[in-house]
Design an enzyme around this catalytic site. Structure first.
Site, PDB file in Angstrom:
ATOM      1  N   SER A  47       0.857  -1.195   0.000  1.00  0.00           N
ATOM      2  CA  SER A  47       0.000   0.000   0.000  1.00  0.00           C
ATOM      3  C   SER A  47       0.886   1.235   0.000  1.00  0.00           C
ATOM      4  O   SER A  47       1.307   1.718   1.030  1.00  0.00           O
ATOM      5  CB  SER A  47      -0.929   0.000   1.210  1.00  0.00           C
ATOM      6  OG  SER A  47      -0.151  -0.013   2.397  1.00  0.00           O
ATOM      7  N   MET A  66       3.259   1.637   5.748  1.00  0.00           N
ATOM      8  CA  MET A  66       2.989   0.785   4.597  1.00  0.00           C
ATOM      9  C   MET A  66       2.600  -0.615   5.073  1.00  0.00           C
ATOM     10  O   MET A  66       3.161  -1.130   6.035  1.00  0.00           O
ATOM     11  CB  MET A  66       4.244   0.726   3.721  1.00  0.00           C
ATOM     12  CG  MET A  66       4.060   0.020   2.409  1.00  0.00           C
ATOM     13  SD  MET A  66       5.574   0.055   1.410  1.00  0.00           S
ATOM     14  CE  MET A  66       5.551   1.732   0.793  1.00  0.00           C
ATOM     15  N   CYS A  67       1.628  -1.211   4.397  1.00  0.00           N
ATOM     16  CA  CYS A  67       1.287  -2.593   4.697  1.00  0.00           C
ATOM     17  C   CYS A  67       1.447  -3.424   3.429  1.00  0.00           C
ATOM     18  O   CYS A  67       1.560  -2.889   2.330  1.00  0.00           O
ATOM     19  CB  CYS A  67      -0.135  -2.707   5.254  1.00  0.00           C
ATOM     20  SG  CYS A  67      -1.460  -2.543   4.079  1.00  0.00           S
ATOM     21  N   SER A  68       1.498  -4.730   3.604  1.00  0.00           N
ATOM     22  CA  SER A  68       1.570  -5.611   2.436  1.00  0.00           C
ATOM     23  C   SER A  68       0.241  -6.338   2.304  1.00  0.00           C
ATOM     24  O   SER A  68      -0.415  -6.650   3.302  1.00  0.00           O
ATOM     25  CB  SER A  68       2.726  -6.603   2.559  1.00  0.00           C
ATOM     26  OG  SER A  68       2.475  -7.532   3.577  1.00  0.00           O
TER      27      SER A  68
END
Length: 190
Positions: A47, A66-68
């Site tokens: 993201s 940030m995420c995955s």
């Protein structure tokens, strides 16, 4: 008098054409991908950019990272989006089950927590690098734009593309976020 009428007619037509250009630009962001290839959309995304009209989003955006997200097929032809993100110094995982709609690259999602339904559309994609998603509430006032990236590092041109996309959608600069990378919870490779 006839020339004054012609002048006004010309100005009105020019104004209408200008308005059509603005409407066309906004509509272009909503064009559905007729050639969307779901199998190429699968895999890991990060993201890299977010924008939302949600009050929750505005309250939390400063602490976001940030995420995955791993996109995988579901048994019903839809998608499972499994996101891993940092929350209160702990890694959390959350899965969204998206149901396919009649348009390629467009899915509905019903929140099990709130019962609200949203339409999520992939509006632009380069399967090897990035995807622009637009999410709108069907039965509630919610709008979100998402920039997915295949890597944690984002080119400046993609940031600009996402910012422009968001502004066309009506988001303001202060509602657009490029979450910072974090070493926790993110894995470049599985």
């Amino acid at each position: 008098m006839a020339s004054l009428r012609s002048l006004w007619t010309g100005l009105v037509l020019l104004g209408m054409l200008g308005m059509l250009g603005v409407l066309q630009t906004a509509a272009q962001a909503q064009i559905l991908l007729s050639d969307f290839q779901q199998e190429k959309f699968m895999g890991r995304w990060f993201s890299a950019g977010l924008a939302s009209n949600s009050s929750w989003f505005r309250e939390k955006k400063a602490s976001m990272s940030m995420c995955s997200t791993v996109v995988a097929p579901s048994a019903d032809g839809g998608l499972n989006l499994t996101s891993t993100f940092l929350r209160k110094d702990q890694c959390e995982t959350w899965t969204m089950q998206l149901q396919p709609s009649e348009n390629p690259g467009s899915y509905s999602y019903q929140s099990p927590r709130w019962g609200h339904t949203s339409l999520i559309s992939v509006v632009e994609v380069n399967y090897d690098e990035y995807a622009l998603l637009d999410t709108k509430g069907i039965d509630h006032d919610f709008h979100m734009a998402t920039l997915y990236s295949r890597t944690q590092t984002l080119r400046a041109e993609l940031k600009e593309k996402f910012s422009t996309f968001c502004k066309v959608q009506g988001f303001t600069e202060d509602t657009i976020v490029f979450p910072p990378q974090t070493d926790k919870c993110l894995k470049e490779k599985e």
